[in-house]
Structures are given as C-alpha cells and as structure tokens.
Motif scaffolding. Structure first.
Motif, short mmCIF file in Angstrom:
data_model
loop_
_atom_site.label_atom_id
_atom_site.label_comp_id
_atom_site.label_asym_id
_atom_site.label_seq_id
_atom_site.Cartn_x
_atom_site.Cartn_y
_atom_site.Cartn_z
N ASP A 1 0.84 -1.20 0.00
CA ASP A 1 0.00 0.00 0.00
C ASP A 1 0.87 1.25 0.00
OD1 ASP A 1 -2.81 1.30 0.78
OD2 ASP A 1 -1.28 2.18 2.08
N LEU A 2 0.63 2.17 -0.94
CA LEU A 2 1.42 3.38 -1.06
C LEU A 2 0.59 4.50 -1.68
CD1 LEU A 2 3.82 3.04 -4.11
CD2 LEU A 2 2.25 1.23 -3.48
N PRO A 3 1.05 5.75 -1.59
CA PRO A 3 0.30 6.85 -2.20
C PRO A 3 0.18 6.66 -3.70
CG PRO A 3 1.97 7.69 -0.68
CD PRO A 3 2.25 6.23 -0.86
N ALA A 4 -0.94 7.11 -4.26
CA ALA A 4 -1.18 6.94 -5.69
C ALA A 4 -0.13 7.64 -6.53
CB ALA A 4 -2.58 7.43 -6.04
N VAL A 5 0.33 8.81 -6.09
CA VAL A 5 1.32 9.53 -6.88
C VAL A 5 2.62 8.73 -6.96
CG1 VAL A 5 2.16 10.86 -4.89
CG2 VAL A 5 2.46 11.76 -7.20
N ALA A 6 2.99 8.05 -5.88
CA ALA A 6 4.19 7.21 -5.90
C ALA A 6 3.94 5.94 -6.72
CB ALA A 6 4.60 6.84 -4.48
N ASP B 1 5.70 6.62 3.54
CA ASP B 1 4.26 6.34 3.57
C ASP B 1 4.01 5.06 2.77
OD1 ASP B 1 1.57 6.43 3.86
OD2 ASP B 1 1.26 8.28 2.72
N LEU B 2 4.61 3.97 3.27
CA LEU B 2 4.59 2.69 2.57
C LEU B 2 4.26 1.60 3.58
CD1 LEU B 2 5.23 0.90 0.07
CD2 LEU B 2 7.63 0.94 0.79
N VAL C 1 11.90 -7.66 -4.31
CA VAL C 1 12.91 -6.71 -3.84
C VAL C 1 12.95 -5.49 -4.76
CG1 VAL C 1 15.36 -6.37 -3.36
CG2 VAL C 1 14.27 -8.55 -2.78
N ARG C 2 12.92 -5.71 -6.05
CA ARG C 2 12.93 -4.58 -6.99
C ARG C 2 11.68 -3.72 -6.84
NH1 ARG C 2 16.64 -4.76 -11.16
NH2 ARG C 2 17.86 -6.68 -11.34
N LEU C 3 10.53 -4.37 -6.65
CA LEU C 3 9.29 -3.62 -6.50
C LEU C 3 9.31 -2.79 -5.23
CD1 LEU C 3 6.40 -2.92 -7.31
CD2 LEU C 3 5.64 -5.01 -6.17
N VAL C 4 9.74 -3.38 -4.12
CA VAL C 4 9.81 -2.63 -2.86
C VAL C 4 10.82 -1.50 -2.97
CG1 VAL C 4 10.48 -2.78 -0.43
CG2 VAL C 4 9.01 -4.54 -1.43
N GLY C 5 11.96 -1.75 -3.61
CA GLY C 5 12.95 -0.69 -3.78
C GLY C 5 12.41 0.48 -4.58
N ALA C 6 11.69 0.18 -5.68
CA ALA C 6 11.11 1.24 -6.49
C ALA C 6 10.03 1.98 -5.73
CB ALA C 6 10.53 0.65 -7.78
N ALA C 7 9.20 1.24 -4.98
CA ALA C 7 8.14 1.87 -4.20
C ALA C 7 8.71 2.78 -3.13
CB ALA C 7 7.25 0.79 -3.57
N ALA C 8 9.76 2.34 -2.44
CA ALA C 8 10.36 3.16 -1.39
C ALA C 8 10.96 4.44 -1.98
CB ALA C 8 11.44 2.36 -0.67
N THR C 9 11.64 4.30 -3.12
CA THR C 9 12.23 5.48 -3.77
C THR C 9 11.17 6.49 -4.15
OG1 THR C 9 14.08 4.18 -4.64
CG2 THR C 9 13.59 6.27 -5.74
N GLU C 10 10.07 6.03 -4.75
CA GLU C 10 9.03 6.95 -5.19
C GLU C 10 8.25 7.53 -4.02
OE1 GLU C 10 9.11 8.09 -8.00
OE2 GLU C 10 10.39 6.61 -9.00
#
Length: 242
Positions: free
Chosen positions: A86-91, A139-140, A217-226
């Motif tokens: 779950d993360l913000p829509a903009v991210a 916000d993840l 791992v790649r998905l979580v890394g991208a989500a955290a960055t955004e």
C-alpha cells in the motif's frame, strides 16, 4: 546508498471497512453495540449496492477462487492468496511508469494497492532495512494476514459509487498507458491492472527466478524510492515560515 532525509510519517488513508492486519479493528464498543451499528448501516445502504457487493463476491469466488466478504462494500481478505503493498497513488503511478513488472494493481482513492505474494507483508520491514531505507519515514505499508481491502468491481463491470450510485469511469492522473491515475472517482476502488485466473502464481515474490513472478525486492525498492520522492516534493511545497 539511500537518502537519509527524515520525513514526517503520515498514516495511510484507508477505505471504510479496511484493516491493516497488524492493528486492531478500531471497534471499541461491545460486540452487541457493534452489531447494532452494523445492522443500522446495512439498512441504510441502497439495495443496488447490496446486490452489487454480492455479485462481486460471487465473481471473485467463482472466477478467481479468492475468498470474499459480501459487505457492502465487498471486501477481499489479505494474507491468503496474496498480500498487498500500500502506497500513495502519486508514488504508485511513478512505479508503474518505471516498469510493467508487477501483479494486479488497484486504486482506492489516493492510494494504490499492489498485489504481492503471501507473506510479503511480514518481509517488508526487513526488506526496507536491507535496502537501506530503515529509519526513513515512508508512507509505505502492507496488508497481510488478518487485513482486508475493498474489492474493486470485476474487470469490465461498472463501478458502484456511494450508496449504490454508479461511479464515473476512469480517473484523473498522469498521462500515458502505464502511468496510472492519481485518484479514483468518489473514492471507489478500481483495478488499474486487473487480476486473471491463476495470477497468484505470478505475483511479485522473494522467489523471483524460481517462479514466474517479478522480483519483490525490486518492487519494494522502487516503491520506497518513489514514496520518498513524493514526500520530499510535499515538503518543498510547504512554506518556509508560517
């Protein structure tokens, strides 16, 4: 090396009836009072919304084999065939622009939900630490065992808005086929990348390479960055002096 700029922690927005699976349900009254409130709420819901929720449940159970709760609104328990990131829509929109390597993705108001392999919610804190995001306010979050998310209408079905009204089709957001909208109309939960029968075997997981799914791992890394970028952009829009 990940940035270490501290950001204020913002509680994720949630759709009514949803739970995180890690926190209490928020019901502070006795079971009798809670039952009375639920009964009153059900009586005030339009019959069309009840019928739509039941139809949605039947579709998820028969077509996908997923457990569903009738509501209304219909709810999908997490922690069984899948967990949810779950993360913000903009991210989330930025993540979708970067890659199409994801499982089903839903939009709920200003939040995006990425379906991931079961057990991923428990792995999230450790993954963030390993990716050097530990201690950074993001916000993840994730929905795992004991959690629930609002069930989007099945692909091709009309969206039901509040009190059974038909929600608007589409949503406002970034342009491009993979961009994804930034907010769903009337807060209705919608599929951006809908599920298909058997998709649970292709969800992002830590077993990437041994399964058909993308790398968690790649998905979580991208989500955290955004998420971090979205948080910094929010801080930059705030006035320096109040």
């Amino acid at each position: 090396m990940a940035p270490t700029v501290p950001l204020p922690r913002v509680a994720p927005e949630s759709t009514a009836g949803e739970s995180t699976g890690r926190q209490s349900t928020g019901r502070e009254s006795t079971g009798r009072e809670s039952t009375a409130r639920e009964s009153t709420a059900r009586e005030s819901v339009a019959p069309s919304a009840v019928a739509a929720a039941l139809a949605h449940c039947r579709w998820y159970e028969r077509v996908l084999g997923w457990p569903a709760e009738p509501g209304p609104p219909a709810m999908l328990p997490t922690g069984g065939p899948y967990d949810v990131l779950d993360l913000p829509a903009v991210a989330g929109a930025a993540v979708l622009r970067r890659s199409r390597a994801s499982g089903p993705v839903a939009l709920a108001g200003r939040r995006m939900r990425f379906l991931v392999a079961p057990g991923s919610a428990e792995e999230l804190p450790g993954l963030l630490d390993w990716l050097e995001w530990g201690g950074v306010a993001l916000d993840l979050g994730a929905l795992g065992a004991g959690g629930r998310m609002a069930a989007p209408p099945p692909p091709g079905w009309p969206a039901e808005g509040p009190e059974g009204s038909e929600g608007a089709e589409g949503a406002e957001g970034a342009e491009g086929p993979c961009a994804g909208p930034l907010e769903s109309p009337q807060g209705v939960t919608l599929w951006l990348r809908p599920p298909e029968p058997g998709c649970e075997t292709r969800l992002p997981s830590l077993a990437a390479g041994r399964t058909a799914g993308p790398d968690l791992v790649r998905l979580v890394g991208a989500a955290a960055t955004e998420c971090h970028r979205a948080g910094l952009a929010g801080l930059l829009r705030q006035p320096l002096f109040s």
